[in-house]
Scaffold this motif. Sequence first.
Motif, PDB file in Angstrom:
ATOM      1  N   HIS A   4       3.177   4.138   5.724  1.00  0.00           N
ATOM      2  CA  HIS A   4       3.248   2.989   4.902  1.00  0.00           C
ATOM      3  C   HIS A   4       2.982   1.543   5.371  1.00  0.00           C
ATOM      4  CE1 HIS A   4       4.662   6.065   1.678  1.00  0.00           C
ATOM      5  NE2 HIS A   4       3.689   5.671   1.262  1.00  0.00           N
ATOM      6  N   GLU A  24       7.829   7.973   7.247  1.00  0.00           N
ATOM      7  CA  GLU A  24       7.303   7.487   5.888  1.00  0.00           C
ATOM      8  C   GLU A  24       6.972   5.865   6.160  1.00  0.00           C
ATOM      9  OE1 GLU A  24       7.771   5.396   2.328  1.00  0.00           O
ATOM     10  OE2 GLU A  24       9.553   5.383   3.681  1.00  0.00           O
ATOM     11  N   ASP A  25       7.940   5.095   6.985  1.00  0.00           N
ATOM     12  CA  ASP A  25       7.559   4.000   7.294  1.00  0.00           C
ATOM     13  C   ASP A  25       6.125   3.553   7.891  1.00  0.00           C
ATOM     14  OD1 ASP A  25       9.897   2.972   6.204  1.00  0.00           O
ATOM     15  OD2 ASP A  25      10.860   2.661   7.891  1.00  0.00           O
ATOM     16  N   SER A  50       8.713  18.645  -4.325  1.00  0.00           N
ATOM     17  CA  SER A  50       9.252  17.987  -5.367  1.00  0.00           C
ATOM     18  C   SER A  50      10.148  19.034  -6.236  1.00  0.00           C
ATOM     19  CB  SER A  50       8.139  17.657  -6.458  1.00  0.00           C
ATOM     20  OG  SER A  50       7.333  16.748  -6.053  1.00  0.00           O
ATOM     21  N   ASN A  89      13.221  13.036  -0.521  1.00  0.00           N
ATOM     22  CA  ASN A  89      12.585  12.088  -1.075  1.00  0.00           C
ATOM     23  C   ASN A  89      11.524  11.170  -0.209  1.00  0.00           C
ATOM     24  OD1 ASN A  89      12.266   9.989  -3.211  1.00  0.00           O
ATOM     25  ND2 ASN A  89      13.544   8.547  -2.180  1.00  0.00           N
ATOM     26  N   ASN A  90      11.934  11.169   1.221  1.00  0.00           N
ATOM     27  CA  ASN A  90      10.834  10.600   2.220  1.00  0.00           C
ATOM     28  C   ASN A  90       9.821  11.380   2.182  1.00  0.00           C
ATOM     29  OD1 ASN A  90      12.441   8.309   2.899  1.00  0.00           O
ATOM     30  ND2 ASN A  90      13.707   9.314   4.151  1.00  0.00           N
ATOM     31  N   TRP A  91       9.954  12.805   2.221  1.00  0.00           N
ATOM     32  CA  TRP A  91       8.684  13.845   2.520  1.00  0.00           C
ATOM     33  C   TRP A  91       7.920  13.568   1.152  1.00  0.00           C
ATOM     34  CZ3 TRP A  91      10.931  19.093   4.255  1.00  0.00           C
ATOM     35  CH2 TRP A  91      11.421  19.014   5.565  1.00  0.00           C
ATOM     36  N   LYS A  92       8.498  13.301   0.021  1.00  0.00           N
ATOM     37  CA  LYS A  92       7.740  13.124  -1.389  1.00  0.00           C
ATOM     38  C   LYS A  92       6.644  12.020  -1.063  1.00  0.00           C
ATOM     39  CE  LYS A  92       9.478  13.362  -5.062  1.00  0.00           C
ATOM     40  NZ  LYS A  92      10.234  13.230  -6.396  1.00  0.00           N
ATOM     41  N   LYS A  93       7.098  11.096  -0.562  1.00  0.00           N
ATOM     42  CA  LYS A  93       6.236   9.585  -0.092  1.00  0.00           C
ATOM     43  C   LYS A  93       5.122  10.007   0.966  1.00  0.00           C
ATOM     44  CE  LYS A  93      10.117   6.758  -1.618  1.00  0.00           C
ATOM     45  NZ  LYS A  93      11.295   5.807  -1.037  1.00  0.00           N
ATOM     46  N   TYR A 146       3.384  19.057  -1.649  1.00  0.00           N
ATOM     47  CA  TYR A 146       4.139  17.973  -2.283  1.00  0.00           C
ATOM     48  C   TYR A 146       4.808  18.613  -3.775  1.00  0.00           C
ATOM     49  CZ  TYR A 146       4.862  13.872  -5.400  1.00  0.00           C
ATOM     50  OH  TYR A 146       5.345  12.976  -6.417  1.00  0.00           O
ATOM     51  N   GLU A 190       0.156  13.055  -3.077  1.00  0.00           N
ATOM     52  CA  GLU A 190       0.413  13.428  -4.366  1.00  0.00           C
ATOM     53  C   GLU A 190      -0.405  14.644  -4.860  1.00  0.00           C
ATOM     54  OE1 GLU A 190       1.651  11.445  -8.355  1.00  0.00           O
ATOM     55  OE2 GLU A 190       1.619  10.233  -6.562  1.00  0.00           O
TER      56      GLU A 190
END
Length: 182
Positions: A50, A46-47, A127, A110-114, A123, A118
């Motif tokens: 982003h 995730e990092d 979720s 939560n990380n997977w959602k990011k 997703y 979307e």
Amino acid sequence: MDYMVEIRAALVAIISALGGFFFPVTDFMVAILILLGVNFLSGWIEDEIHGQGWKWRKAFKTFYECLVMVGIGACVFTIGHFMHKDTAAVQCLSVIYLAAMWFYAVNILNNWKKILPEGSTLYIFVSFLHFTISLKFVEKIPYLKEFMDANKANTQHKIQKLFEEIQKEDNNGTGMENRQGV
């Protein structure tokens, strides 16, 4: 005399003895280490996505969390063993690790959602899992629902105090622009 051979033999004997002693809870410890590894990987990916890149602080934090979780498991089982309550210690450890699994699973999802785009099918699925685990599964873990309710009330109380403090400052003419860190 070759002391390295003797030291190596002593270390092998100690590790073998510890492995035999902790054999009943080895599965729990391996499972929690796998979970922490997946948590680390999902946070790292995730990092990377982003643009935040590798962070040594997060790597050391994961290593520290692994040590703490294995240490908790070792302590609980050791204390239970010396109290002649091996079965109760294993049950206690399973509840502790189940609660830890819940917290880390919510963070992983939560990380997977990011990470996921979307609106994609995956997703939506993640979720749904996040919703199910974070809101519905909490009722299956003993005392976790009460903890979440108590923590929610405590957090709301802190937010209310902060809001009242900001209003008081606004009434005194100091305003938000003079607050540190805002």
